[in-house]
Scaffold this motif. Structure first.
Motif, PDB file in Angstrom:
ATOM      1  N   UNK A  14       0.837  -1.204   0.000  1.00 30.27           N
ATOM      2  CA  UNK A  14       0.000   0.000   0.000  1.00 30.27           C
ATOM      3  C   UNK A  14       0.870   1.251   0.000  1.00 30.27           C
ATOM      4  N   UNK A  15       1.901   1.263   0.826  1.00 29.38           N
ATOM      5  CA  UNK A  15       2.809   2.408   0.860  1.00 29.38           C
ATOM      6  C   UNK A  15       3.486   2.609  -0.490  1.00 29.38           C
ATOM      7  N   UNK A  16       3.850   1.524  -1.149  1.00 30.83           N
ATOM      8  CA  UNK A  16       4.476   1.625  -2.465  1.00 30.83           C
ATOM      9  C   UNK A  16       3.506   2.223  -3.480  1.00 30.83           C
ATOM     10  N   UNK A  17       2.272   1.771  -3.483  1.00 31.50           N
ATOM     11  CA  UNK A  17       1.270   2.313  -4.401  1.00 31.50           C
ATOM     12  C   UNK A  17       1.009   3.790  -4.135  1.00 31.50           C
ATOM     13  N   UNK A  18       0.931   4.152  -2.862  1.00 35.06           N
ATOM     14  CA  UNK A  18       0.669   5.545  -2.515  1.00 35.06           C
ATOM     15  C   UNK A  18       1.821   6.453  -2.917  1.00 35.06           C
ATOM     16  N   UNK A  19       3.033   5.952  -2.850  1.00 35.55           N
ATOM     17  CA  UNK A  19       4.167   6.770  -3.268  1.00 35.55           C
ATOM     18  C   UNK A  19       4.281   6.838  -4.791  1.00 35.55           C
ATOM     19  N   UNK A  20       3.848   5.797  -5.475  1.00 35.51           N
ATOM     20  CA  UNK A  20       3.979   5.733  -6.928  1.00 35.51           C
ATOM     21  C   UNK A  20       2.875   6.513  -7.652  1.00 35.51           C
ATOM     22  N   UNK A  21       1.656   6.418  -7.152  1.00 34.87           N
ATOM     23  CA  UNK A  21       0.516   7.054  -7.812  1.00 34.87           C
ATOM     24  C   UNK A  21      -0.070   8.122  -6.905  1.00 34.87           C
ATOM     25  N   UNK A  22      -0.140   9.348  -7.413  1.00 31.46           N
ATOM     26  CA  UNK A  22      -0.594  10.481  -6.621  1.00 31.46           C
ATOM     27  C   UNK A  22      -2.045  10.317  -6.185  1.00 31.46           C
ATOM     28  N   UNK A  29      -3.660  13.146   3.770  1.00 33.04           N
ATOM     29  CA  UNK A  29      -4.234  13.940   2.684  1.00 33.04           C
ATOM     30  C   UNK A  29      -5.417  14.756   3.216  1.00 33.04           C
ATOM     31  N   UNK A  30      -5.504  15.999   2.751  1.00 32.56           N
ATOM     32  CA  UNK A  30      -6.613  16.850   3.194  1.00 32.56           C
ATOM     33  C   UNK A  30      -7.867  16.557   2.364  1.00 32.56           C
ATOM     34  N   UNK A  31      -8.968  17.027   2.858  1.00 34.98           N
ATOM     35  CA  UNK A  31     -10.233  16.810   2.155  1.00 34.98           C
ATOM     36  C   UNK A  31     -10.211  17.486   0.785  1.00 34.98           C
ATOM     37  N   UNK A  32      -9.600  18.677   0.731  1.00 36.23           N
ATOM     38  CA  UNK A  32      -9.525  19.410  -0.521  1.00 36.23           C
ATOM     39  C   UNK A  32      -8.688  18.650  -1.542  1.00 36.23           C
ATOM     40  N   UNK A  33      -7.519  18.141  -1.126  1.00 36.17           N
ATOM     41  CA  UNK A  33      -6.652  17.393  -2.037  1.00 36.17           C
ATOM     42  C   UNK A  33      -7.344  16.128  -2.534  1.00 36.17           C
ATOM     43  N   UNK A  40     -10.206  15.636 -10.930  1.00 37.48           N
ATOM     44  CA  UNK A  40      -9.269  15.547 -12.057  1.00 37.48           C
ATOM     45  C   UNK A  40      -9.309  14.173 -12.712  1.00 37.48           C
ATOM     46  N   UNK A  41      -9.412  13.136 -11.897  1.00 40.44           N
ATOM     47  CA  UNK A  41      -9.519  11.784 -12.460  1.00 40.44           C
ATOM     48  C   UNK A  41     -10.793  11.633 -13.287  1.00 40.44           C
ATOM     49  N   UNK A  42     -11.878  12.216 -12.797  1.00 39.75           N
ATOM     50  CA  UNK A  42     -13.153  12.131 -13.528  1.00 39.75           C
ATOM     51  C   UNK A  42     -13.053  12.842 -14.872  1.00 39.75           C
ATOM     52  N   UNK A  43     -12.523  14.085 -14.868  1.00 39.48           N
ATOM     53  CA  UNK A  43     -12.399  14.822 -16.128  1.00 39.48           C
ATOM     54  C   UNK A  43     -11.461  14.108 -17.100  1.00 39.48           C
TER      55      UNK A  43
END
Length: 102
Positions: A14-22, A29-33, A40-43
């Motif tokens: 999980x840590x590897x995935x979180x570091x690799x993919x934003x 992570x904040x609610x805004x982020x 952005x993923x949706x668009x």
């Protein structure tokens, strides 16, 4: 039952995935982020899937190019201006108090 080594392996993955993919996020992570990543993923998905883009263009009665351009523009600030961090707000309050004392 999962053993301790299995849990450590899962956490490491999980840590590897979180570091690799934003977009996968992390515990701080904040609610805004988080909302920013979702929008952005949706668009990006709408732009990448032509049938969805054609659907949106039909619904909005616009050309596909115009809808694509609008989505690209919305990707810049999909959730508006980012909020100020708590630390910055506290510093501004302290500065205002110091200016009031002078």
């Amino acid at each position: 039952m999962a053993t301790l080594s299995d849990r450590m392996s899962i956490n490491t993955q999980i840590e590897h995935l979180q570091s690799k993919y934003v977009g996968t996020g992390h515990p701080d992570i904040s609610r805004f982020e988080w909302a920013l990543n979702i929008h952005r993923d949706s668009y990006a998905s709408y732009i990448g899937h032509h049938p969805m883009l054609a659907y949106f263009s039909t619904v909005e009665n616009e050309s596909i190019g115009r809808v694509k351009y609008d989505f690209l523009q919305k990707m810049l600030l999909p959730c508006g201006i980012p909020p100020k961090p708590q630390d910055a707000e506290e510093e501004e309050d302290e500065e205002m108090e110091e200016q009031g004392k002078k």
